[in-house]
Scaffold this motif. Structure first.
Motif, PDB file in Angstrom:
ATOM      1  N   ARG A  68       0.779  -1.159  -0.170  1.00 42.21           N
ATOM      2  CA  ARG A  68      -0.020   0.217  -0.202  1.00 42.21           C
ATOM      3  C   ARG A  68       0.891   1.260   0.103  1.00 42.21           C
ATOM      4  N   LEU A  69       1.950   1.321  -0.651  1.00 44.28           N
ATOM      5  CA  LEU A  69       2.779   2.513  -0.657  1.00 44.28           C
ATOM      6  C   LEU A  69       2.091   3.386  -1.750  1.00 44.28           C
ATOM      7  N   PRO A  70       2.406   4.705  -1.096  1.00 39.81           N
ATOM      8  CA  PRO A  70       1.630   5.612  -2.021  1.00 39.81           C
ATOM      9  C   PRO A  70       2.352   6.405  -3.058  1.00 39.81           C
ATOM     10  N   VAL A  71       2.361   5.247  -4.059  1.00 37.77           N
ATOM     11  CA  VAL A  71       3.380   5.550  -5.236  1.00 37.77           C
ATOM     12  C   VAL A  71       2.781   6.759  -6.224  1.00 37.77           C
ATOM     13  N   PHE A  72       1.265   6.800  -6.189  1.00 41.14           N
ATOM     14  CA  PHE A  72       0.578   7.882  -7.289  1.00 41.14           C
ATOM     15  C   PHE A  72       0.445   9.023  -6.813  1.00 41.14           C
ATOM     16  N   GLU A  73       1.248   9.209  -5.507  1.00 38.87           N
ATOM     17  CA  GLU A  73       1.244  10.648  -4.837  1.00 38.87           C
ATOM     18  C   GLU A  73       1.854  11.619  -5.947  1.00 38.87           C
ATOM     19  N   THR A  74       2.695  11.030  -6.524  1.00 33.01           N
ATOM     20  CA  THR A  74       3.305  11.889  -7.604  1.00 33.01           C
ATOM     21  C   THR A  74       2.555  12.103  -8.888  1.00 33.01           C
ATOM     22  N   ALA A  75       2.518  13.257  -9.719  1.00 29.80           N
ATOM     23  CA  ALA A  75       1.470  13.290 -10.725  1.00 29.80           C
ATOM     24  C   ALA A  75       2.267  12.628 -11.813  1.00 29.80           C
ATOM     25  N   ASP A  76       3.391  12.551 -12.008  1.00 31.60           N
ATOM     26  CA  ASP A  76       3.917  11.647 -13.169  1.00 31.60           C
ATOM     27  C   ASP A  76       3.463  10.245 -13.017  1.00 31.60           C
ATOM     28  N   SER A  77       3.705   9.504 -11.881  1.00 31.58           N
ATOM     29  CA  SER A  77       3.327   8.108 -11.622  1.00 31.58           C
ATOM     30  C   SER A  77       1.915   8.020 -11.812  1.00 31.58           C
TER      31      SER A  77
ATOM     32  N   ALA B 104     -15.476   4.757 -15.836  1.00 32.55           N
ATOM     33  CA  ALA B 104     -14.959   5.629 -14.840  1.00 32.55           C
ATOM     34  C   ALA B 104     -13.861   4.968 -14.094  1.00 32.55           C
ATOM     35  N   TRP B 105     -12.758   5.760 -13.661  1.00 32.04           N
ATOM     36  CA  TRP B 105     -11.602   5.309 -13.014  1.00 32.04           C
ATOM     37  C   TRP B 105     -10.914   6.378 -12.143  1.00 32.04           C
ATOM     38  N   VAL B 106     -10.353   5.870 -11.085  1.00 33.69           N
ATOM     39  CA  VAL B 106      -9.696   6.931 -10.272  1.00 33.69           C
ATOM     40  C   VAL B 106      -8.246   6.326  -9.788  1.00 33.69           C
ATOM     41  N   VAL B 107      -7.265   7.138  -9.638  1.00 35.66           N
ATOM     42  CA  VAL B 107      -6.189   6.759  -9.401  1.00 35.66           C
ATOM     43  C   VAL B 107      -5.775   7.280  -8.106  1.00 35.66           C
ATOM     44  N   MET B 108      -6.019   6.560  -6.926  1.00 39.49           N
ATOM     45  CA  MET B 108      -5.920   6.949  -5.620  1.00 39.49           C
ATOM     46  C   MET B 108      -3.983   6.542  -5.276  1.00 39.49           C
ATOM     47  N   PRO B 109      -3.885   7.342  -4.276  1.00 44.80           N
ATOM     48  CA  PRO B 109      -2.300   7.150  -3.990  1.00 44.80           C
ATOM     49  C   PRO B 109      -1.613   5.977  -3.962  1.00 44.80           C
ATOM     50  N   ASP B 110      -2.599   4.888  -3.302  1.00 41.64           N
ATOM     51  CA  ASP B 110      -2.185   3.597  -3.149  1.00 41.64           C
ATOM     52  C   ASP B 110      -2.879   2.474  -3.917  1.00 41.64           C
ATOM     53  N   HIS B 111      -3.832   2.889  -4.650  1.00 42.29           N
ATOM     54  CA  HIS B 111      -4.632   1.939  -5.495  1.00 42.29           C
ATOM     55  C   HIS B 111      -5.525   2.462  -6.503  1.00 42.29           C
ATOM     56  N   VAL B 112      -5.981   1.776  -7.188  1.00 43.66           N
ATOM     57  CA  VAL B 112      -6.809   2.216  -8.505  1.00 43.66           C
ATOM     58  C   VAL B 112      -8.192   1.444  -8.519  1.00 43.66           C
ATOM     59  N   HIS B 113      -9.209   2.202  -8.815  1.00 38.69           N
ATOM     60  CA  HIS B 113     -10.530   1.527  -9.073  1.00 38.69           C
ATOM     61  C   HIS B 113     -10.921   1.873 -10.620  1.00 38.69           C
ATOM     62  N   TRP B 114     -11.571   0.917 -11.025  1.00 41.37           N
ATOM     63  CA  TRP B 114     -11.731   1.145 -12.673  1.00 41.37           C
ATOM     64  C   TRP B 114     -13.064   0.399 -12.967  1.00 41.37           C
ATOM     65  N   LEU B 115     -13.854   0.986 -13.293  1.00 36.53           N
ATOM     66  CA  LEU B 115     -15.361   0.590 -14.199  1.00 36.53           C
ATOM     67  C   LEU B 115     -15.144   0.555 -15.316  1.00 36.53           C
TER      68      LEU B 115
ATOM     69  N   VAL C   2     -12.988  12.377  -2.519  1.00 34.09           N
ATOM     70  CA  VAL C   2     -13.766  13.267  -1.672  1.00 34.09           C
ATOM     71  C   VAL C   2     -13.690  12.454  -0.186  1.00 34.09           C
ATOM     72  N   ARG C   3     -14.209  11.258  -0.644  1.00 34.42           N
ATOM     73  CA  ARG C   3     -14.331  10.510   0.799  1.00 34.42           C
ATOM     74  C   ARG C   3     -13.117  10.277   1.522  1.00 34.42           C
ATOM     75  N   ALA C   4     -11.859  10.323   0.624  1.00 33.74           N
ATOM     76  CA  ALA C   4     -10.762  10.110   1.343  1.00 33.74           C
ATOM     77  C   ALA C   4     -10.077  11.192   1.871  1.00 33.74           C
ATOM     78  N   GLY C   5     -10.678  12.435   1.535  1.00 32.89           N
ATOM     79  CA  GLY C   5     -10.071  13.764   2.230  1.00 32.89           C
ATOM     80  C   GLY C   5      -9.269  14.279   1.292  1.00 32.89           C
ATOM     81  N   LEU C   6      -8.755  14.000  -0.019  1.00 27.70           N
ATOM     82  CA  LEU C   6      -7.936  14.449  -1.051  1.00 27.70           C
ATOM     83  C   LEU C   6      -8.290  15.722  -1.578  1.00 27.70           C
ATOM     84  N   VAL C   7      -9.475  15.862  -1.957  1.00 29.31           N
ATOM     85  CA  VAL C   7     -10.321  17.146  -2.177  1.00 29.31           C
ATOM     86  C   VAL C   7     -11.464  17.394  -1.468  1.00 29.31           C
TER      87      VAL C   7
END
Length: 151
Positions: A27-36, A57-68, A129-134
């Protein structure tokens, strides 16, 4: 890539609609960096351009991805293998090291109605939003949904 036991009961078919979730190793937050995060997004789009999937739909969270997505051809396993392999390789190249980016396997849920499709798409889009990122829907730069955010 995945455990034999996790494949039991797993069935995918072209035309089926699925929510997929995959998590980074440890669960490393690899995707906190915009490039990743952008590399991951490009990999999602690559699979769509190859006509393997049709994304809703999809979302790239800091440590996971959801994809519909709707699977257009092949299997979910082959789709995820392509996604994970390509994203690991490209992020590793960018970092200048070999990287074991993803935990083995993934979670999948098959959808059964258009109503749940829209509900799942909006749920994915609201994840930051639920994760408090925005604090509002539609401003997180690493999320996309085919439908507007208003009901």
């Amino acid at each position: 890539m995945s455990s034999r036991h996790l494949q039991r009961g797993r069935f995918s078919r072209p035309g089926g609609i699925y929510v997929l979730t995959t998590v980074t190793r440890g669960r490393l937050p690899v995707f906190e960096t915009a490039d990743s995060a952008r590399i991951v997004i490009d990999c999602l789009r690559d699979i769509e351009r190859a006509r393997i999937s049709h994304s809703f739909a999809w979302v790239v969270m800091p440590d996971h991805v959801h994809w519909l997505l709707q699977l257009r051809q092949g299997t979910l396993g082959a789709c995820m293998q392509r996604f994970k392999s390509r994203s690991s390789r490209l992020i590793g190249q960018a970092a200048g090291s070999a990287l074991r980016l993803w935990q083995p396997s993934y979670f999948e849920h098959a959808l059964r109605s258009d109503e749940s499709l829209l509900r799942q798409a909006r749920y994915i889009a609201a994840n930051p939003v639920r994760a408090g990122l925005v604090d509002q829907l539609g401003v997180y730069p690493f999320a996309w949904c085919r439908w507007p955010s208003d009901p």
